[in-house]
Motif scaffolding. Structure first.
Motif, PDB file in Angstrom:
ATOM      1  N   ASN A   1       0.852  -1.187   0.000  1.00 13.65           N
ATOM      2  CA  ASN A   1       0.000   0.000   0.000  1.00 13.65           C
ATOM      3  C   ASN A   1       0.889   1.239   0.000  1.00 13.65           C
ATOM      4  O   ASN A   1       1.570   1.511   0.992  1.00 13.65           O
ATOM      5  CB  ASN A   1      -0.899  -0.012   1.241  1.00 13.65           C
TER       6      ASN A   1
ATOM      7  N   PHE B   1       0.251   4.185   0.431  1.00 11.37           N
ATOM      8  CA  PHE B   1      -0.188   5.181   1.415  1.00 11.37           C
ATOM      9  C   PHE B   1       0.037   4.708   2.854  1.00 11.37           C
ATOM     10  O   PHE B   1      -0.445   5.346   3.796  1.00 11.37           O
ATOM     11  CB  PHE B   1      -1.677   5.495   1.220  1.00 11.37           C
ATOM     12  N   ASP B   2       0.769   3.618   3.024  1.00 13.33           N
ATOM     13  CA  ASP B   2       0.961   3.038   4.351  1.00 13.33           C
ATOM     14  C   ASP B   2       2.094   3.750   5.091  1.00 13.33           C
ATOM     15  O   ASP B   2       3.191   3.207   5.265  1.00 13.33           O
ATOM     16  CB  ASP B   2       1.248   1.540   4.231  1.00 13.33           C
TER      17      ASP B   2
ATOM     18  N   LEU C   1      -0.020  15.565   1.803  1.00 14.06           N
ATOM     19  CA  LEU C   1      -0.111  14.436   0.884  1.00 14.06           C
ATOM     20  C   LEU C   1      -0.969  14.784  -0.328  1.00 14.06           C
ATOM     21  O   LEU C   1      -0.621  14.448  -1.467  1.00 14.06           O
ATOM     22  CB  LEU C   1      -0.674  13.210   1.598  1.00 14.06           C
ATOM     23  N   ASP C   2      -2.074  15.482  -0.110  1.00 13.59           N
ATOM     24  CA  ASP C   2      -2.921  15.889  -1.232  1.00 13.59           C
ATOM     25  C   ASP C   2      -2.187  16.860  -2.145  1.00 13.59           C
ATOM     26  O   ASP C   2      -2.346  16.821  -3.374  1.00 13.59           O
ATOM     27  CB  ASP C   2      -4.211  16.533  -0.718  1.00 13.59           C
TER      28      ASP C   2
ATOM     29  N   ILE D   1       0.418  14.767  -4.242  1.00 12.19           N
ATOM     30  CA  ILE D   1      -0.279  13.992  -5.269  1.00 12.19           C
ATOM     31  C   ILE D   1      -0.836  14.921  -6.343  1.00 12.19           C
ATOM     32  O   ILE D   1      -0.799  14.611  -7.541  1.00 12.19           O
ATOM     33  CB  ILE D   1      -1.404  13.153  -4.630  1.00 12.19           C
TER      34      ILE D   1
ATOM     35  N   ALA E   1       7.560   9.807   6.660  1.00 17.58           N
ATOM     36  CA  ALA E   1       7.352   8.804   5.610  1.00 17.58           C
ATOM     37  C   ALA E   1       8.652   8.424   4.925  1.00 17.58           C
ATOM     38  O   ALA E   1       8.788   7.323   4.407  1.00 17.58           O
ATOM     39  CB  ALA E   1       6.362   9.326   4.572  1.00 17.58           C
TER      40      ALA E   1
ATOM     41  N   VAL F   1       9.139   9.061  -0.829  1.00 25.67           N
ATOM     42  CA  VAL F   1       7.874   8.559  -1.381  1.00 25.67           C
ATOM     43  C   VAL F   1       7.918   8.715  -2.897  1.00 25.67           C
ATOM     44  O   VAL F   1       8.191   9.801  -3.415  1.00 25.67           O
ATOM     45  CB  VAL F   1       6.671   9.331  -0.801  1.00 25.67           C
TER      46      VAL F   1
ATOM     47  N   LEU G   1       1.093   7.101  -7.733  1.00 29.62           N
ATOM     48  CA  LEU G   1       2.193   6.775  -6.843  1.00 29.62           C
ATOM     49  C   LEU G   1       2.885   5.515  -7.353  1.00 29.62           C
ATOM     50  O   LEU G   1       2.299   4.705  -8.070  1.00 29.62           O
ATOM     51  CB  LEU G   1       1.704   6.565  -5.411  1.00 29.62           C
TER      52      LEU G   1
END
Length: 285
Positions: free
Chosen positions: A90, A92-93, A143-144, A147, A232, A235, A244
């Motif tokens: 995942n 997003f983990d 995060l938004d 992305i 994180a 990424v 991603l």
């Protein structure tokens, strides 16, 4: 999707018009330790055999094979093969540090010092001017925002399969409104840096499996972005797809500047040279 196992072969061949003296060559074709794939039975076969090879770790932590040739050569063949277990994960983990959950954020002083080369902006005025004309994600979540920038590059520019050597500058990609994966990656990196987010250039393999037709499976030499987010770590994002990074991405090299990501670099006496390469992927599931 669970675990998928594939066999990968990547061959690069150089044919010179005569026997030439060759300087040291640096090869960056070994999968990185931070790959989400488990790498098995890695082999690199190099011919002709008249060389000394030394395994090294470069200044940015990438594996490098350094070749020193003992006599003149009229060809050079480098064949890499390995099996990879692609283990689904995942993307997003992870959890961001509290101070980095909302954008803009600041790195802690020690992090900012360590990330200095990953924050340096190229074509700053052109990138800033282009950004000023865009509608950027504005809900405040880091995060938004990250992305959203990745999707913005994907949506705004036309993809070209470019066979010319080199990488376009950010301003060239903006002016042309098009580019290849490496051009999108370099532009996206500089957009992130312009917004104070550390970013690096990653080159590697993309395993593209077609589940409707196995004969259309492909191994693509690809480039993508990694951003450093507190909590994180690095990424991965792919501005060529707007997504991603998944387990299908196998990184070979991660660097602040694309010039340090070439898979094979070296020199010879002046001569004419023909270069060819092949790649294949075979699934085992």
């Amino acid at each position: 999707m669970g675990i998928r196992e594939v066999s990968i072969v990547h061959s690069t061949h150089y044919k010179f018009d005569r026997r030439v003296a060759a300087g040291p060559h640096m090869i960056r074709l070994q999968p990185s330790q931070n790959s989400h794939a488990q790498i098995l039975d890695y082999r690199m076969e190099i011919t002709p055999k008249s060389f000394h090879a030394r395994e090294q770790v470069g200044v940015f932590g990438n594996a490098i094979t350094r070749l020193v040739f003992l006599e003149k050569i009229d060809f050079l063949s480098i064949i890499v093969s390995f099996k990879a277990r692609l283990m689904a994960f995942n993307p997003f983990d992870f959890f961001l540090e509290l101070h980095a959950e909302h954008f803009p954020f600041k790195y802690e002083k020690t992090q900012e010092e360590s990330l200095g080369m990953y924050l340096h902006i190229y074509d700053q005025s052109e990138v800033q001017n282009w950004l000023s004309q865009q509608s950027l994600p504005s809900n405040g979540k880091t995060l938004d925002f990250v992305i959203g920038i990745n999707k913005l590059v994907f949506n705004q520019f036309d993809y070209l399969l470019r066979f010319e050597h080199g990488v376009q500058s950010p301003s060239e990609t903006i002016i042309n409104n098009s580019g290849s994966c490496r051009d999108f990656t370099w532009l996206c990196i500089n957009i992130f840096r312009a917004k104070g987010i550390a970013a690096r250039f990653v080159s590697g393999y993309l395993v593209d499996l077609n589940f409707d037709d196995e004969s259309k499976d492909m191994l693509v030499f690809h480039a993508w972005v990694e951003v450093f987010l507190p909590g994180a770590g690095w990424v991965g994002l792919d501005p060529t797809s707007g997504l991603l990074v998944s387990e299908a991405y196998i990184p070979l090299c991660s660097v602040p500047h694309f010039k340090d990501a070439a898979p094979i670099i070296g020199n010879t006496e002046e001569c004419k040279v023909e270069m060819s390469y092949e790649s294949s992927v075979v699934r085992h599931f």
